[in-house]
Design a protein around this motif. Structure first.
Motif, PDB file in Angstrom:
ATOM      1  N   HIS A  65      38.165  50.331  41.071  1.00 21.03           N
ATOM      2  CA  HIS A  65      38.699  50.683  42.391  1.00 21.03           C
ATOM      3  C   HIS A  65      40.102  51.220  42.189  1.00 21.03           C
ATOM      4  O   HIS A  65      40.617  51.219  41.077  1.00 21.03           O
ATOM      5  N   ASP A  69      47.241  48.332  40.561  1.00 18.05           N
ATOM      6  CA  ASP A  69      47.254  47.545  39.322  1.00 18.05           C
ATOM      7  C   ASP A  69      46.065  47.904  38.419  1.00 18.05           C
ATOM      8  O   ASP A  69      45.973  47.426  37.290  1.00 18.05           O
ATOM      9  N   HIS A  70      45.156  48.763  38.910  1.00 22.91           N
ATOM     10  CA  HIS A  70      44.016  49.211  38.098  1.00 22.91           C
ATOM     11  C   HIS A  70      44.075  50.716  37.805  1.00 22.91           C
ATOM     12  O   HIS A  70      43.539  51.172  36.815  1.00 22.91           O
ATOM     13  N   ASP A 172      37.650  43.597  40.690  1.00 18.05           N
ATOM     14  CA  ASP A 172      38.164  42.528  41.557  1.00 18.05           C
ATOM     15  C   ASP A 172      37.104  42.047  42.560  1.00 18.05           C
ATOM     16  O   ASP A 172      37.432  41.378  43.531  1.00 18.05           O
ATOM     17  N   HIS A 225      41.211  40.252  36.765  1.00 14.47           N
ATOM     18  CA  HIS A 225      42.260  39.241  36.590  1.00 14.47           C
ATOM     19  C   HIS A 225      41.643  37.967  36.029  1.00 14.47           C
ATOM     20  O   HIS A 225      40.601  37.536  36.513  1.00 14.47           O
TER      21      HIS A 225
HETATM   22 ZN   LIG Z   1      43.468  43.766  40.887  1.00 17.60          ZN
END
Ligand SMILES: [Zn+2]
Ligand SMILES: [Zn+2]
Length: 313
Positions: A65, A69-70, A172, A225
């Motif tokens: 996605h 942070d990705h 996630d 994560h």
């Molecule tokens: Zn994330």
């Protein structure tokens, strides 16, 4: 930041915030799944050279996605390697500057939701490097892998699964650490948990996505994560999460989801009352009032001393 082999065909690179996966066996074609926050390109290139040799270049970059942070280092790497970046077509508006994600919900409960107030809400623009994942589930650059549509945390979220090694890269859609407790965030003890709550905008979809992943019965899981997990605990943990899915009891998306389509976000429910800024403002006001009282009393005190010293003269 070390590269660890998760299965013979998957290696994980852990960064400060999110995990990155190098998928493919050394000597063969490979792809990069997720790219971490901005600033990780150099480390990812080094890791790729370590695993695939000096001229390592992936077939493609895949994103579970588009959250920052990705997707943060995707464009820099795509330009360096001259490869395309693939995401689900419903993520396109958020990766091409057309739409922002639904607003975060710091009221969804848990430690990470509380902390999310301090996270920036900016999106990444990938320009013409961005490609839609092919309809039907095949994964560009990889044989034996399929992508599965797992929305709820992000509108076009996907997870990647390979039946031969029974390995799931979940992004996630679910994670392998408990972000809802402060202790879970610190110890990072492996535990299959709901998606990061403040950024999840549709809890029905998120629940259905976990049910879909549970049905795959994977033997290894690497999520966005947390630490990778292996063995029967993976399928059992997913089944438990699917059976007893912890929806937030309060918060903006607790009873009604945000909606999105290929143009981006089309509807967001009204915000719920967040007492934290009010508490902070009240504490601030109280401190100011206290400061004023102290200053005033000091002034009166000095006037009194002045009057007394004038008297004695
Ligand atoms: Zn994330
Ligand atoms: Zn995310």
């Amino acid at each position: 930041m070390t590269l660890e082999e998760m299965t013979p065909g998957v290696a994980r690179l852990r960064t400060l915030i999110a995990n990155i996966y190098l998928v493919g066996s050394p000597g063969g074609p490979w792809v990069l799944v997720d790219t971490g926050a901005p600033g990780n390109a150099g480390r990812i290139r080094n890791a790729a050279e370590q695993r695939f040799g000096r001229d390592a270049r992936p077939e493609a970059i895949l994103l579970t996605h588009g959250h920052r942070d990705h997707s943060g280092s995707a464009l820099e790497l795509a330009d360096y390697w001259d490869v395309d970046i693939y995401a689900h077509r419903l993520e396109r508006p958020f990766l091409s500057g057309k739409s922002a994600y639904p607003p975060k919900d710091p009221m969804a409960g848990g430690a990470f939701s509380f902390l999310s107030r301090f996270f920036p809400a900016s999106t990444i623009h990938l320009g013409d490097r961005l490609r839609d994942l092919p309809e039907g589930g095949e994964v560009p650059g990889l044989v034996g892998w399929r992508w599965h549509f797992t929305p709820g945390h992000a509108p076009g979220h996907v997870a990647f699964f390979q039946r031969y090694e029974s390995v799931l890269l979940a992004g996630d859609a679910c994670i392998t650490m408990d972000l809802d407790s402060a202790m879970g965030m610190i110890t990072q003890e492996p535990r299959i948990s709901r998606p990061p709550a403040p950024f999840t905008y549709d809890w029905d979809q998120a629940h259905r996505s976990v049910e879909l992943l549970a049905d795959l019965r994977p033997l290894a899981i690497g999520a966005g994560h947390g630490e990778p997990m292996f063995g029967p605990a993976v399928a059992a943990g997913l089944a438990d999460l699917a059976r007893d899915f912890p929806r937030p009891r309060r918060g903006r998306y607790a009873t009604e989801p945000a909606r999105a389509d290929e143009t981006g976000v089309t509807y967001v429910p009204p915000p719920v009352d967040d007492p934290a800024p009010k508490i902070a403002a009240a504490v601030g006001l109280a401190a100011m009032a206290l400061g004023a009282v102290i200053a005033l009393s000091k002034k009166t005190e000095s006037k009194k001393t002045e009057a007394r010293s004038q008297k004695s003269e």
